[in-house]
Design an enzyme around this catalytic site. Sequence first.
Site, mmCIF file in Angstrom:
data_model
loop_
_atom_site.group_PDB
_atom_site.id
_atom_site.type_symbol
_atom_site.label_atom_id
_atom_site.label_comp_id
_atom_site.label_asym_id
_atom_site.label_seq_id
_atom_site.Cartn_x
_atom_site.Cartn_y
_atom_site.Cartn_z
ATOM 1 N N ILE A 32 0.829 -1.215 0.000
ATOM 2 C CA ILE A 32 0.000 0.000 0.000
ATOM 3 C C ILE A 32 0.865 1.267 0.000
ATOM 4 O O ILE A 32 0.410 2.328 -0.427
ATOM 5 C CB ILE A 32 -0.976 -0.046 1.208
ATOM 6 C CG1 ILE A 32 -2.198 0.789 0.963
ATOM 7 C CG2 ILE A 32 -0.302 0.315 2.506
ATOM 8 C CD1 ILE A 32 -3.346 0.480 1.917
ATOM 9 N N GLU A 96 6.396 -4.738 11.105
ATOM 10 C CA GLU A 96 5.205 -4.036 11.599
ATOM 11 C C GLU A 96 3.995 -4.956 11.652
ATOM 12 O O GLU A 96 3.102 -4.772 12.470
ATOM 13 C CB GLU A 96 4.853 -2.859 10.672
ATOM 14 C CG GLU A 96 5.823 -1.701 10.781
ATOM 15 C CD GLU A 96 5.563 -0.629 9.726
ATOM 16 O OE1 GLU A 96 4.731 -0.861 8.821
ATOM 17 O OE2 GLU A 96 6.210 0.419 9.815
ATOM 18 N N HIS A 101 5.878 -11.948 5.773
ATOM 19 C CA HIS A 101 5.668 -11.455 4.406
ATOM 20 C C HIS A 101 7.019 -11.189 3.784
ATOM 21 O O HIS A 101 7.925 -10.672 4.423
ATOM 22 C CB HIS A 101 4.798 -10.198 4.398
ATOM 23 C CG HIS A 101 5.164 -9.168 5.417
ATOM 24 N ND1 HIS A 101 4.831 -9.294 6.745
ATOM 25 C CD2 HIS A 101 5.852 -8.010 5.303
ATOM 26 C CE1 HIS A 101 5.291 -8.262 7.401
ATOM 27 N NE2 HIS A 101 5.924 -7.463 6.564
ATOM 28 N N MET A 102 7.121 -11.578 2.529
ATOM 29 C CA MET A 102 8.343 -11.345 1.769
ATOM 30 C C MET A 102 8.100 -10.129 0.883
ATOM 31 O O MET A 102 7.151 -10.115 0.096
ATOM 32 C CB MET A 102 8.640 -12.581 0.924
ATOM 33 C CG MET A 102 9.896 -12.485 0.112
ATOM 34 S SD MET A 102 10.065 -13.986 -0.876
ATOM 35 C CE MET A 102 10.636 -15.109 0.369
#
Length: 118
Positions: A32, A96, A101-102
């Site tokens: 995002i 965060e 997640h990659m």
Amino acid sequence: MTIETIFSKIIKCEINADIVYRDHLVTAFRDIEPKAPVHILIIPNILIKTINDVKPKHKKTLGHMIIIAAKIAKQEGIANNGYRLIINCNKHSGQEIFHIHMHLVGGHPLGPMLIRKK
Ligand code: AMP
């Protein structure tokens, strides 16, 4: 305890994301707040909070994340020039969201990976 994050909601299509790839093991969508012309997150469809929580049973999923990263890089036209894959873990890395997640980042020269602090 399983604490779901916003990424679980993206997997379940409960919130919108710009999904670029999905299969039975992983989901990939555009970050995002992109930090490069191409910035895609590849996540396992099951919740694994951090790399510290990875178990031998996750081998197939984790290997698949890399295979899909390479496939997406090709689709995005950045494979030949190159790109970077990053997985942050815990506080010092700046993680965060506690669903591993990659980050697949590329599309321009990325500069040095790390700059040593004085
Ligand atoms: P990390 O610092 O490694 O935990 O990275 C988390 C990443 O998730 C950041 O790059 C955020 O911009 C990204 N992010 C947070 N919420 C969303 C969202 N709803 N859709 C896409 N990317 C997100």
